[in-house]
Every structure is written in structure tokens, then in C-alpha cells.
Design a protein around this motif. Sequence first.
Motif, short mmCIF file in Angstrom:
data_model
loop_
_atom_site.label_atom_id
_atom_site.label_comp_id
_atom_site.label_asym_id
_atom_site.label_seq_id
_atom_site.Cartn_x
_atom_site.Cartn_y
_atom_site.Cartn_z
N THR A 144 138.37 24.99 86.88
CA THR A 144 137.92 25.55 85.61
C THR A 144 137.15 26.85 85.82
O THR A 144 137.22 27.76 84.99
N ALA A 145 136.41 26.95 86.93
CA ALA A 145 135.49 28.09 87.11
C ALA A 145 136.06 29.21 87.95
O ALA A 145 135.68 30.36 87.78
N LEU A 146 136.93 28.89 88.90
CA LEU A 146 137.44 29.91 89.81
C LEU A 146 138.86 30.30 89.44
O LEU A 146 139.52 29.60 88.68
N ASP A 147 139.32 31.42 90.02
CA ASP A 147 140.71 31.78 89.79
C ASP A 147 141.60 30.98 90.74
O ASP A 147 141.13 30.44 91.74
N ASP A 199 141.21 32.36 74.75
CA ASP A 199 142.45 33.08 74.49
C ASP A 199 142.20 34.57 74.49
O ASP A 199 141.14 35.04 74.09
N TYR A 200 143.16 35.32 74.88
CA TYR A 200 143.05 36.77 74.86
C TYR A 200 143.52 37.29 73.51
O TYR A 200 144.43 36.75 72.92
N PRO A 238 143.51 26.37 67.95
CA PRO A 238 143.03 27.30 68.98
C PRO A 238 142.51 26.52 70.18
O PRO A 238 141.88 25.48 70.02
N GLY A 239 142.81 26.98 71.32
CA GLY A 239 142.31 26.32 72.52
C GLY A 239 143.25 25.29 73.09
O GLY A 239 142.97 24.72 74.14
N ARG A 275 145.51 29.51 79.70
CA ARG A 275 144.49 30.51 80.01
C ARG A 275 145.03 31.72 80.75
O ARG A 275 144.40 32.78 80.77
N ALA A 298 141.48 42.22 81.80
CA ALA A 298 141.21 41.09 80.92
C ALA A 298 139.82 40.53 81.11
O ALA A 298 139.21 40.00 80.20
N ARG A 299 139.28 40.61 82.34
CA ARG A 299 138.00 39.98 82.64
C ARG A 299 136.87 40.75 82.00
O ARG A 299 136.80 41.95 82.12
N PRO A 300 135.90 40.05 81.36
CA PRO A 300 134.75 40.75 80.77
C PRO A 300 133.87 41.32 81.86
O PRO A 300 133.86 40.79 82.98
N PRO A 345 132.35 33.26 85.97
CA PRO A 345 133.45 32.29 86.02
C PRO A 345 134.70 32.85 85.37
O PRO A 345 134.63 33.75 84.52
N ALA A 346 135.83 32.34 85.79
CA ALA A 346 137.11 32.77 85.22
C ALA A 346 137.12 32.44 83.72
O ALA A 346 136.68 31.37 83.32
N PRO A 347 137.60 33.35 82.88
CA PRO A 347 137.56 33.11 81.43
C PRO A 347 138.55 32.03 81.02
O PRO A 347 139.61 31.88 81.60
N LEU A 348 138.15 31.28 79.99
CA LEU A 348 139.02 30.23 79.48
C LEU A 348 139.52 30.52 78.07
O LEU A 348 140.40 29.85 77.57
N VAL A 392 142.63 23.67 76.67
CA VAL A 392 142.61 24.50 77.88
C VAL A 392 141.36 24.27 78.71
O VAL A 392 141.42 24.08 79.92
N ARG A 393 140.19 24.22 78.04
CA ARG A 393 138.95 24.18 78.80
C ARG A 393 138.72 22.83 79.49
O ARG A 393 137.82 22.72 80.32
N ARG A 405 149.17 36.12 79.21
CA ARG A 405 148.72 37.44 78.78
C ARG A 405 149.71 38.01 77.78
O ARG A 405 150.91 37.82 77.92
N PRO A 406 149.21 38.73 76.77
CA PRO A 406 150.15 39.35 75.83
C PRO A 406 150.83 40.56 76.46
O PRO A 406 150.36 41.10 77.45
N VAL A 424 129.30 24.09 89.14
CA VAL A 424 130.23 24.85 89.97
C VAL A 424 129.62 25.09 91.35
O VAL A 424 130.29 24.96 92.39
N ARG A 443 147.99 27.96 73.85
CA ARG A 443 148.23 29.04 74.81
C ARG A 443 147.41 28.81 76.07
O ARG A 443 146.20 28.63 76.02
#
Lengths: 427, 321
Positions: A283-286, B318-319, A202-203, A208, A414-416, B313-316, A136-137, A211-212, B192, A206
Amino acid sequence: MHTLPRLFGYALFTGMMATGYYYNVTFIQLGLYDLGVRLIGLTRPAVAANMALLALLTLLTALLTGFLLRRTGHSANFFTKLRLAFLVVLAQTVLTALAPHLRTPGAFLAWIIAASLALGAGVPATFSLTVDLIPVRHRGYIAALITAAAYLAANLLPLTWQIEVFSRQMLFLMLPATPVLGVLAFVPLPLTAALARQHTLPGFGRGRYVRPAPGGGAYVQRRLILLIALMFGIFFVDSLGFLRLLETPSLMQTAWQSPDYTIRVFIGLVHLVTALIAGVLYTALDEKSLLLWIFGLFALVHLMYTLGERLTPGSAPALSIPMLYATAVSLYTVVNFAIWADISTPADISWNTALGVALSGWTATFLSTALAIRWESAGMPLLTHLNIVDSLAILFFLAVLGLSLLPNPAARRARPPAPTSPKDPDP
Amino acid sequence: MKPLRLPLLALCAAALLLAACAAAGIASEDGAGPGRYTFSLILDGEHDLTPNEHLTAALLITGGRLRLEPGARLTGPVFVVSGLLENQGEIRGDLTLAGGRLVLGPGSRLEGDLNLAGGSLAQDPAALVTGAVNQAARVPPSPTRLFETGLNRVLSLLAQALIVSALAYVYMRVIPRPVARIARALTGHPLVSLALGLLAFIVALVLLVVMIYTLILIPVSLLGGLLLILLAALGWTAFGYALGRPLSRVLPRRFSRRLTPAAATALGALLFQLLIAALSLFRFGGGLLALLTAAAGLGAVLLTRFGAQEFTPAPLDDYAG
């Protein structure tokens, strides 16, 4: 221990997708038009009808293939997908060799049908390998490499846009690659066995944006529908505009068909740099931010073309316009290569990519190609055509802007939380 | 020291704009003196300056054709963006070719510089150009690079560094928290910031040029250019902040004790600009470094919404399911 298989996976995926995309933007979009008009002698509306048929059959085949892969559980099976990709490449190699020799409308139609079946099966098979080969990353960066390679090659080669030249170039790549792909798909190797297990790590599996539940199923569904609509818009606007630009010598001779090779190198390098920019930003923005940039750029580019036509009709535009165009195209291509896997799991990726890529990408591209050819044949002035394209781009930009301003509770949960600002200086 | 007020900054910006507009015009030849400017625009059609006809105006050609016949005279800076300029007469003033076509015939005389930034030029061997002929790469991008001698180059780079340092001090006095956020985005996410900054630069520069084509939006274009410079300077201020804070810790206590955050930032910005200047002088890619750092700074400014919020930054990952 995992590094070599992973790197090999990156190289395999990048090579396959870059070659496939180069094939699409050169051989299919430009070469078939040349074949139909120049060699077979079809009228432009007739070529348009054939391209529309290609789009429709590719879509139906992709949907059927994606559905079957998901239904049978093979969507998560690396070897099934790789073998299907091999069969597609084998079929396309044969068709590519045959294309320059077609001389009748009936043969052209048969070729279109055969190519549609192969391309349609290839879309879910190849795109869904993302979950097996790219974590994913790194998807944004790999998508950037694919985009950069495909467009750099498309701008530098070939020097003439004719089916014979396209065919020779593609065969140069496809003939040695096909047996290699066959070996990887059918001969048991430790390397491919390692790749086949990666989607469980992992990674990898699924995406990014997955969502569950609760409400997660509905959320993904809405997101998928929205993405398809927006990506359809992007491909539609781009092709609708570019096909008309293609028919206007004053606009082409100073850019993509310039006799001055340095200009084509410049545009190719713009694609390269902006694709890398897009990979970092993906990778960094939505995704909404990126879509805003994409539609905004298209709106600006076509505004510049129309402005040029109003002030100095028929004269060559500044190089900054194709430069901006290349920027917008690179941005959306990177998004297209990465986004579908990022809204999927191994179980549903084949269906999602079939819906996303085939419905938004292929269908939009070839429908708008057919429409552009039709309008030009009906005598629509260039300025009117570009006005319509510009209006569509602006409308989509406003739609995305509106969407980006709407609250998104799921993303907010979801966002920290943002870090507090330590050690703020005293004024 | 009292912080600078925003109205004062706005007044400075307005003065700069007026100066730029005045520089684009030219005083009338009939002796009315400075303060009266004329400007001529050719959009379309075919126009001739006949023998013994004199035109005094800053001239912008965006279409059509203008021909100066032998004996005709044009006084003023000339800009050819599109269209055709055929000169068989005399032009007094600098001539800039950015697009379109320029034909200098055998009787042509240009008393000024010929700046070539695009378009096509057909110059007869007998055509006379009394000033310099500048290709696109040598067209000076800023007034501080007009001089060619080594000493002047050093002084102009030093002046640039001091101006940026002064701006950094002002920014840090007026908006310290936004500067801190921008600096954190820059140091935490340099790639970025650079990517977004380069994208914004590409689009902004093209947009500013397009606005000039509309003519009505020329003032907006000038303001936009000024805003771009100020934002790039804000980005460089963030570099100064990132350098200045650790710098103030390594200085002897009797100096660091008196160093305010604004002064530390200004010092950091000055050192950073001097580094770029030194690399430029020794041709080690200083210009490229200046462009990249300006882009990264601009990107960090945009990522933080002009310093109003932290960039996350947008998270990468898994939730949790």
C-alpha cells in the motif's frame, strides 16, 4: 448503510481466493504429483508432461475466457463473473471428489483436461471480482489476509501430502460453500445488488496505477508486459527451486515436512507475519521496491541453500533458510493478488488478469514444475540445480534494480511534491 | 561543545571490532602471554585428539567430526555450528552448540558453560558439566545481561538507557535534519516504518549469520552487526526527537530556554528508554516493545534513505482524467 455489503464483499472475496489458492498450492501442485506417481504409477517425466499440459490448457482457457468477458462487456458485470465462478467451483468440487479414485493414465489425462478448463475459466472470473468487492486502498491488506490464510492453512494442514487427504480437506470446504455461492450468484438479493454497483463507486473501479492518456494507453501496456515478465520470473524461480527442495529429504524433514509440528507452525506463522508486512508495504511503497525485495530474497535464500550444500552436503540446514523462503513467497503472493486489479479498470480487468495470472502464475509454475521433475529424473545434482535457480534469481534482481534506476517521467508527473521540512532544528 | 568528528566515530568502531576479534581468540598456553591468539577450524573429515594430546585454540566446527578420546584435552571456547563433536576427554572453556550434533560420553568433562542454541545433544548421565547449562532463550544477548541479581539488572538497563541517550545527543548534534526527517516518517507512517523495519531485521540477521559461515566475511558480519545497532540507535533517536520537542514546551521556561534541540532529543530518548526498561523489569513486554521500536526506527531510517529525503507514500487516489 454501505458498511455491511462492503464487509460482506471483503469476506466473500477473501474466502474464495484463500480457498482457491490453498487448493492450488496443495491439491494441484502437490496432490496431483502424488496421484500420478503413487496411485497411477506414472513415471516422473510422464507426470511432468501432464503438468505441462495442465499449464498450457489452463492458460489458453483463461485467455479465451478473459477475452470473451472483455469483448462482450461482461468484464464489468458482477453477476456474470460470480455465476462463472460458481460453475467453476461446482466443476472443481466434482473433480476433487473423483481424483483419488483415478487409476489409469487415460483417466488422469481426462481429469487434467477437465480441470484445466475449469481452472482456466476461474482465473479471470475470480480475480476480476476485485474491482467489485475491494476498494483500491484496501487491496494490499486484503491480499495479505488471503495470503496469510492460505499459507497458514497449507503449513498446518494436512500432515501428510497425499491426494486422498487433500481431497477430503477440500471437499470439507467446497461442499458447503458451493450451494451458498450458487444462492448468491442466482438468487436476487439486496446484498448482492449492492455489491454489483460498487465498481462504479470512486475508489473501486480504477486501479491505482491506471494513468489517463496521452500516452497512457501505451504506458499501461508497457507496464503490463513488464509486470507479466517479472511475475513470470518470480513464479518460475520459486517453483523451479522448491520442487527440487521437495525431493530432498534432508531439506524437507527439517522444514515443511518436519515431524516436529512446532516447526511447521513456525513457518506458518512466518507466512502470516510477513504477509501482513507485505500488505502494509504494498500500500505504501511502489511495486519496484517490492519486486527488488522479492528477487533479492530469492537470490539470498538459494545462495544459502547452495552454501549449505557446499560446506556440509546432505546435512539439515538452519531454520532461518525456510524462514526467509516463506518471507519471499508471502511477499510475491500479496503482490500477485493485488497488482492486476491495480493496473486495470472494470472494462479490461478480466483480460489483464487472464494475461497476468494465467501467463505469469500458472504457466510459469507448472512449466518450471515440469522442468524440475525432468532435471531430477535426468540425474542433475542438487547443487547444480540450485546454482541455476540462484543464477536466475540474481539476474532478475539485477534487471529490476536496473529498471528501478531508470527515470520514470510518468510517475514523476503524477506524484505530488514532497512536503518541505518545517521547523528544521538549528544545529 | 564541539561536535564529534566522524573520524573519531570511525576510530571507536575500529576499536570495538578489534576488541570483538580479540575476545574470539585465546592466549597461547605456552606462556607467550596475551597478544598471541590461536584459532582452529574443522570443515570436513574425521579428526581425533588422542590420549594425552592437548589442543589450545578457539575451535569452530562447521562440518566433519572431532572426537576427544579419554585423556585428551581441549582448551578454548568451542562453537559447533554443524558436524559432530564427540567428547570422551576434557574441554576447558565454554561450549556453544548452534547446530550439528554434540555427544558427551561417560568420561566427558566440560569445565565451562554449555550453551544450547540449536542442534542435537546426546549427554551421558555420567558426563560432567561444571558450569551453567544455558538454553537458547537464556543465552545472554548482550554483555550487560550477564548478571542475574535484581540490582545489577536495574543498573544494566539504566546503563543501556544512558548509552542510547548519549548516542541520541551525538546524532542530533552531527545530523539534525536527517533525524528530523526520520522522526517525521516514524510519527507520520508508524505502520509502514514497522513493516519495513521488521522485514529488514529478518533479512539482516540471517545475512549476518550466513556471512559468518563463509569465514572470510566474519569481519564484515561484525561490522554489519555494528551498523545494524547504530541504525537502530538512530531510529531510537528519532523517538527521542519526537518526545523531546513537546517535552521542551511543557518544561518551565527557565529550563526549556537552555535546552538545545540535541539535549531535548537526548532527554526524550532517555525517558523513552527508561519506559522500556521499566516495562522490562515488571515483565510487561518491555523486551517486545524494545524490539518493535527498534524495528520501527530502522524502517523509518530506510524509508527516508538514512534521513536524506522525506518519505512520501505511493498515492492511492484516482488521477484527474
